[in-house]
Design an enzyme around this catalytic site. Structure first.
Site, PDB file in Angstrom:
ATOM      1  N   GLU A  40       5.897-114.021  30.760  1.00  0.00           N
ATOM      2  CA  GLU A  40       5.097-113.010  31.459  1.00  0.00           C
ATOM      3  C   GLU A  40       4.159-113.722  32.434  1.00  0.00           C
ATOM      4  O   GLU A  40       3.468-114.669  32.048  1.00  0.00           O
ATOM      5  CB  GLU A  40       4.283-112.213  30.430  1.00  0.00           C
ATOM      6  CG  GLU A  40       3.123-111.429  30.992  1.00  0.00           C
ATOM      7  CD  GLU A  40       2.122-111.011  29.926  1.00  0.00           C
ATOM      8  OE1 GLU A  40       0.972-110.746  30.283  1.00  0.00           O
ATOM      9  OE2 GLU A  40       2.495-110.968  28.732  1.00  0.00           O
ATOM     10  N   THR A  69      -0.704-107.747  32.542  1.00  0.00           N
ATOM     11  CA  THR A  69      -1.947-107.135  33.006  1.00  0.00           C
ATOM     12  C   THR A  69      -1.646-106.058  34.047  1.00  0.00           C
ATOM     13  O   THR A  69      -2.283-105.981  35.101  1.00  0.00           O
ATOM     14  CB  THR A  69      -2.946-108.178  33.557  1.00  0.00           C
ATOM     15  OG1 THR A  69      -2.854-109.380  32.797  1.00  0.00           O
ATOM     16  CG2 THR A  69      -4.367-107.647  33.434  1.00  0.00           C
ATOM     17  N   LYS A 128       1.835-104.214  22.010  1.00  0.00           N
ATOM     18  CA  LYS A 128       1.036-105.433  22.124  1.00  0.00           C
ATOM     19  C   LYS A 128      -0.275-105.215  21.380  1.00  0.00           C
ATOM     20  O   LYS A 128      -1.129-104.455  21.835  1.00  0.00           O
ATOM     21  CB  LYS A 128       0.794-105.743  23.598  1.00  0.00           C
ATOM     22  CG  LYS A 128      -0.213-106.854  23.867  1.00  0.00           C
ATOM     23  CD  LYS A 128      -0.431-106.995  25.363  1.00  0.00           C
ATOM     24  CE  LYS A 128      -1.570-107.938  25.681  1.00  0.00           C
ATOM     25  NZ  LYS A 128      -1.770-108.079  27.143  1.00  0.00           N
TER      26      LYS A 128
END
Length: 211
Positions: A40, A69, A128
């Site tokens: 990521e 993000t 997450k």
């Protein structure tokens, strides 16, 4: 891509965030060379979209390369254009729904049982748990898995190698690791040390039995 299958198969998500785009790109490519399959690139890093686009070109269309993000619909669209195959969010915002609408699997940030139910309704493919260390560590994950035993949790935040082993033993489907793995590599630090850390984390995730 089937993000959940990839998380179950590889169990380690590397999180790259840096202020030097060239170093961040080298970090992504080095991790891939070492066998870290899920990577990521956080959009908070400088030039992150260019890093994703260049990494996609270098690694090919089959690489499991994502954007992290992702907060807004604009973030999701930009990540998609850059070549991200999946999205990661720190919370339940527009990025989750937009990613779903774009056909991109989403690892959605959750903290509470209410978040978990909302993430399911929004179509998140995995959860997450963030920030995992501040939430109470592996014990909190065990508590969450009591009412949600079959849901795929990925703890993120303060996950070093011993914590990774503990989270996987507590039933995490995978772990997300940023600075304990990447350290200063994405800011121009040594790649040899990055390779050693990557091997350490890969050994950890391979040793822990799948839940």
């Amino acid at each position: 891509m089937d993000l959940l299958a990839a998380l179950r198969a590889h169990r380690l998500l590397a999180i790259v965030r840096g202020n030097d785009p060239d170093a961040a790109l080298k970090t992504v490519l080095t991790l891939a060379e070492e066998g870290v399959t899920l990577i990521e690139v956080s959009l908070t890093g400088h030039g992150a979209l260019d890093v994703i686009a260049q990494a996609r070109a270098a690694l090919g269309p089959g690489a499991t390369l994502g954007a992290g993000t992702v907060l807004s619909a604009d973030d999701a669209h930009a990540a998609h254009r850059a070549g991200a195959a999946f999205l990661v969010t720190p919370a339940l915002g527009e990025g989750v729904a937009t990613g779903r609408d774009l056909g991109l699997p989403v690892l959605a940030g959750v903290m509470t049982p209410t978040d978990i139910l909302q993430a399911q309704r929004m179509g998140a493919q995995a959860l997450k748990l963030f920030p995992a260390g501040s939430a109470g560590g592996p014990g909190y994950l065990r508590d969450l898995r009591a009412p949600f035993p079959d849901l795929p949790f990925v703890p993120v935040g303060g996950v070093d190698a011993p914590a990774a082993a503990a989270y996987l033993a507590a039933g995490a489907v995978a772990v997300g690791v940023g600075s304990p793995l990447v350290a200063d590599a994405a800011a121009g630090g040594g790649l040899a040390a990055l390779r050693e850390r990557a091997r350490e984390f890969l050994d950890v995730v391979r040793e822990e039995p799948a839940p």
